[in-house]
Design an enzyme around this catalytic site. Structure first.
Site, mmCIF file in Angstrom:
data_model
loop_
_atom_site.group_PDB
_atom_site.id
_atom_site.type_symbol
_atom_site.label_atom_id
_atom_site.label_comp_id
_atom_site.label_asym_id
_atom_site.label_seq_id
_atom_site.Cartn_x
_atom_site.Cartn_y
_atom_site.Cartn_z
ATOM 1 C CG HIS A 1 -2.022 1.193 1.254
ATOM 2 N ND1 HIS A 1 -2.367 2.041 1.065
ATOM 3 C CD2 HIS A 1 -3.033 1.015 1.680
ATOM 4 C CE1 HIS A 1 -2.459 2.625 1.126
ATOM 5 N NE2 HIS A 1 -3.715 1.803 1.909
ATOM 6 C CD GLU B 1 -3.299 1.635 -1.614
ATOM 7 O OE1 GLU B 1 -4.036 0.897 -1.462
ATOM 8 O OE2 GLU B 1 -4.147 2.511 -1.279
HETATM 9 O O1 TA6 Z 1 -6.129 1.768 -0.136
HETATM 10 C C1 TA6 Z 1 -6.950 2.285 -0.349
HETATM 11 C C2 TA6 Z 1 -7.965 2.382 1.756
HETATM 12 O O2 TA6 Z 1 -8.075 1.102 1.567
HETATM 13 C C3 TA6 Z 1 -9.137 3.398 1.486
HETATM 14 O O3 TA6 Z 1 -10.245 3.219 1.367
HETATM 15 C C4 TA6 Z 1 -8.570 4.153 2.752
HETATM 16 O O4 TA6 Z 1 -8.988 3.930 3.618
HETATM 17 C C5 TA6 Z 1 -7.133 3.815 2.901
HETATM 18 O O5 TA6 Z 1 -6.524 2.293 1.514
HETATM 19 C C6 TA6 Z 1 -6.028 3.766 3.753
HETATM 20 O O6 TA6 Z 1 -6.600 3.045 4.899
HETATM 21 P P1 TA6 Z 1 -6.176 2.660 6.848
HETATM 22 O O7 TA6 Z 1 -6.993 1.290 7.152
HETATM 23 O O8 TA6 Z 1 -4.554 2.739 6.461
HETATM 24 O O9 TA6 Z 1 -6.815 3.821 7.881
#
Ligand code: TA6
Length: 297
Positions: free
Chosen positions: A168, A271
């Site tokens: 990510h 990602e």
């Molecule tokens: O990858 C995108 C995502 O899933 C978004 O929907 C957003 O919530 C982000 O990741 C961050 O997630 P986190 O659980 O690290 O706050």
């Protein structure tokens, strides 16, 4: 397994190139310095926090408001999402390994002068309580003028299991309004901002508001074109058939206590994933490798 600084440095330090320090009490980080690049990697979550090739601005973004604490992933760098990507009712978002203390398995300097790290984790009673499967997970990080990360899943049990996963990756950009992502033209995507409606990308991805999309059936490289900083970042990948693009923008950013006001302007997530319908099933003894190779031009 012990994580005292002295024992980590005694076993794994590389003279002039790699030492362990603490980002907070109980949280060891690996500090890397070579003629090619500097980097920092946390043992918690096997999270690459920084990577800066020599002569470049930082490539990975970490929030100024991030909190380094046991059980809490940092807001930035490269969180490892596994064995599921996204939300799962009653369970931690993006899986459970990003907040776990991983074990240091190996450090070395390769023939090209890159630092290679192997970090690992495996099932135990606490993971079984969340996901009842036997596994071994290893992240191999190679730090040089490029940054490579390979996440290797092994099914060490007697029944098949199915995962989704992600590297990510949060990138620094000079100005999100002057940033484009090439490589996804014509690709179908699920738009989380529009209740997961399926749409089709036309041209480059540009940013004018909250963006949270799973691009489907894509193995293509992405090229982040950063006009403000006059540089491009290439994200090449293997073992991944989906790519997520995320920027929370002005309003949604406020929902994150570990993001400072206005920081959405200087970051972007591209990602490398197996996400949404892109799932990986491993038979007993099977392995799967998700990898990303990041370079700056
Ligand atoms: O990858 C995108 C995502 O899933 C978004 O929907 C957003 O919530 C982000 O990741 C961050 O997630 P986190 O659980 O690290 O706050």
């Amino acid at each position: 397994m012990t994580h005292t600084l002295d024992s980590l440095n005694a076993r794994f330090a590389i003279s002039d190139h790699l030492r362990f320090s603490l980002s907070a009490p109980g949280l060891p980080v690996i500090d890397i310095q070579t003629p090619h690049a500097s980097a920092r990697v946390a043992l918690q979550g096997a999270q690459v926090l920084t990577w800066q090739p020599t002569g470049q601005k930082p490539v990975l973004w970490v929030s100024k408001a991030t909190v380094y604490a046991p059980g809490k992933g940092a807001r930035g760098g490269v969180p490892v999402c596994w064995p599921w990507f996204g939300a799962r009712a009653g369970l931690p978002a993006h899986g459970f390994v990003r907040t776990r203390l991983w074990e240091m398995r190996e450090t070395r300097l390769d023939a090209a002068g890159q630092v290679v790290l192997h970090l690992g984790t495996a099932d135990d009673a606490s993971t079984r309580a969340l996901w009842d499967h036997a596994f071994d997970l290893e992240l191999v990080v190679t730090v040089g003028q490029t940054l490579s990360m390979a996440l290797v899943t092994r099914n060490t049990g007697t029944a098949p299991f199915t995962i989704t996963d992600a590297l990510h990756t949060y990138f620094c950009v000079g100005d999100i309004a002057q940033t484009r992502v090439q490589g996804l033209d014509g690709c179908a995507y699920l738009d989380k901002v529009q209740d997961f409606a399926q749409l089709t990308q036309t041209g480059a991805v540009a940013f004018t508001g909250e963006t949270d999309r799973i691009y489907l059936d894509t193995t293509a490289d992405c090229l982040i074109e950063d006009l403000a900083w006059e540089r491009s970042i290439r994200v090449a990948k293997q073992g991944s058939s989906s790519t997520v693009i995320w920027n929370p923008w002005r309003e949604r950013e406020k929902a994150f206590a570990d993001m400072a006001a206005g920081e959405h302007r200087e970051m972007l997530c591209v990602e490398t994933c197996n996400a949404g319908p892109d799932q990986v099933t491993l038979a007993p003894g099977g392995t799967h490798t998700l990898s990303a190779l990041i370079s700056v031009a």
